[in-house]
Design an enzyme around this catalytic site. Structure first.
Site, PDB file in Angstrom:
ATOM      1  N   GLY A 173       0.823  -1.208   0.000  1.00  0.00           N
ATOM      2  CA  GLY A 173       0.000   0.000   0.000  1.00  0.00           C
ATOM      3  C   GLY A 173       0.855   1.256   0.000  1.00  0.00           C
ATOM      4  O   GLY A 173       0.893   2.010   0.973  1.00  0.00           O
ATOM      5  N   ALA A 175       0.679   4.111  -1.469  1.00  0.00           N
ATOM      6  CA  ALA A 175       0.037   5.420  -1.296  1.00  0.00           C
ATOM      7  C   ALA A 175      -0.081   5.746   0.190  1.00  0.00           C
ATOM      8  O   ALA A 175       0.201   6.863   0.623  1.00  0.00           O
ATOM      9  CB  ALA A 175      -1.341   5.424  -1.965  1.00  0.00           C
ATOM     10  N   ASP A 176      -0.505   4.763   0.984  1.00  0.00           N
ATOM     11  CA  ASP A 176      -0.581   4.954   2.428  1.00  0.00           C
ATOM     12  C   ASP A 176       0.794   5.172   3.033  1.00  0.00           C
ATOM     13  O   ASP A 176       0.989   6.049   3.877  1.00  0.00           O
ATOM     14  CB  ASP A 176      -1.227   3.730   3.079  1.00  0.00           C
ATOM     15  N   VAL A 177       1.763   4.350   2.629  1.00  0.00           N
ATOM     16  CA  VAL A 177       3.099   4.440   3.215  1.00  0.00           C
ATOM     17  C   VAL A 177       3.746   5.788   2.904  1.00  0.00           C
ATOM     18  O   VAL A 177       4.292   6.453   3.791  1.00  0.00           O
ATOM     19  CB  VAL A 177       3.978   3.283   2.707  1.00  0.00           C
ATOM     20  N   GLY A 180       2.112   8.543   4.806  1.00  0.00           N
ATOM     21  CA  GLY A 180       2.565   8.535   6.190  1.00  0.00           C
ATOM     22  C   GLY A 180       3.944   9.140   6.354  1.00  0.00           C
ATOM     23  O   GLY A 180       4.214   9.862   7.319  1.00  0.00           O
TER      24      GLY A 180
END
Length: 396
Positions: A173, A175-177, A180
């Protein structure tokens, strides 16, 4: 020695991955992270298994591997923000913190009085980081944020995958990483600004924006030259820089400049390629990519993986194997860099769980793994007593 963020307290109301990943990074560097969760259910990712933590009794614990990947160095407080009392407790907790981070849709916290404008009026020095799918402005602001959607709409999937295949998402993932990581960086910058001025501020960060920024050179190739292509494992600007099939598997060849290409041609006995005007320079190799790769593919399929990698290493030509996850986590390199760690975890088989370490290596203030990912609400009484002088929430 205390970490560089020792003394910084973060109230983490985020779920899914981007926010928890950001606060895990900050927690590793010494920040105190208080994770606010829904009573009973907690963070959505707790249930995103299997696999779940193997239990001492042969069963499974409620925490998934996915949840464990982004939640160490935190304490969990279970509070129902939908109740007036719960929302008030969270507001009071925010006043005892330096940072609030959340990933509600724009406007989603206003009804609880926990949005930035509400909290800023109470605590002008508070840094408030909002993570959403598409940000708080623009025509897509109302849309929910999911990693797959962000990868699709940001252009990453359009340039990932085989040229004749379907668009492909990255295997994690990302995009999430990446969101973040940007959030963690922005929070630290905002804290430095507050240290200089006493002013807090609002950070508006979106999965789609950060994933678009991840286009880097491929995106700039489009902006300057109108280039829009999907190349599989090939590089848009360097040739050869890709996967090749050999007699017993696959290898990476990453000849990043003309000197490395010349040495590589020497390894495979094709010095004639260096004298070929089609291949002598990187721009020429880029123009004649198809012909060059076809010739190299014929040569390399005769080599054994270990032999080719050894020769490349000896001649200082970048390349190497494509490791499985087992090979990665069993490797001496991962061991030397402490990228596989073990943390105590109550009820787990053997009393511990294996996690991925933090890649940042400080010389003076090394990262610390102080707390395992918490069970839902495990620290509610402890934190409320510590911050607010009360151990229980009186329900409406």
């Amino acid at each position: 020695m205390p970490g560089p963020l020792d003394g910084i307290r973060i109230l983490d109301m985020s779920r899914i991955l981007a926010g928890p990943f950001a606060t895990q990074l900050l927690g590793d560097m010494g920040a105190e992270v208080i994770k606010v969760e829904r009573p009973g259910r907690g963070d959505d990712t707790r249930a995103w298994g299997p696999p779940f933590v193997p239990g001492e009794d042969g069963g499974e614990l409620p925490e998934s591997a996915y949840y464990l990947s982004a939640n160490r160095n935190k304490r969990s407080v279970a509070v129902d923000m939908s109740s007036a009392k719960g929302a008030e407790v969270i507001r009071q907790m925010a006043g005892e913190c330096d940072v609030v981070i959340e990933n509600f849709k724009p406007g989603g916290l206003e009804k609880y009085g926990l949005d930035h404008d509400s909290l800023r009026g109470l605590y002008p020095g508070l840094v408030h980081c909002s993570i959403s799918g598409f940000g708080h402005t623009g025509p897509n602001a109302h849309r929910p944020g999911y990693d797959l959607l962000a990868q699709a709409m940001s252009g990453i999937m359009a340039i990932t995958g085989e040229p004749e295949g379907e668009p492909m998402k990255v295997g994690v993932g990302v995009a999430d990483v990446m969101c973040g990581m940007y959030a963690a960086n922005a929070i630290q910058a905002a804290l430095i600004h507050r240290m200089k001025t006493g002013e807090g501020q609002h950070i508006d960060i979106a999965l789609a924006d950060t994933t678009t920024s991840w286009l880097v050179n491929a995106g700039t190739n489009y902006l300057l030259g109108g280039v829009e292509e999907r190349l599989g494992n090939q590089h848009p600007n360097i040739v050869p820089y890709q996967v090749f099939k050999v007699a017993d598997g696959h290898v990476i060849v990453a000849a990043g400049n003309d000197g490395q290409f010349e040495r590589f041609c020497g390894i495979i006995g094709r010095e004639d390629m260096v004298r070929d005007v089609r291949y002598a320079t990187n721009p020429a190799r880029l123009e004649h990519r198809e012909a060059l790769i076809a010739e190299l593919a014929e040569e390399l399929k005769l080599w054994l993986k270990a032999a080719l990698i050894a020769r490349m290493e000896a001649e200082n030509v970048p390349g190497g194997p494509i490791n499985t996850l087992k090979e990665v986590f069993d490797s001496e390199q991962v061991k030397a860099r402490e990228m596989r760690i073990a943390m105590e975890f109550p009820g787990a088989r053997g009393g511990k769980v294996d996690l991925i370490g933090n890649p940042v290596k400080f010389s003076g203030t090394p990262v610390e793994y102080r707390r395992p990912p918490p069970q839902c609400g495990a620290h509610t009484d402890e934190v409320l007593q510590e911050l607010l002088g009360q151990a229980r929430i009186e329900e409406d």
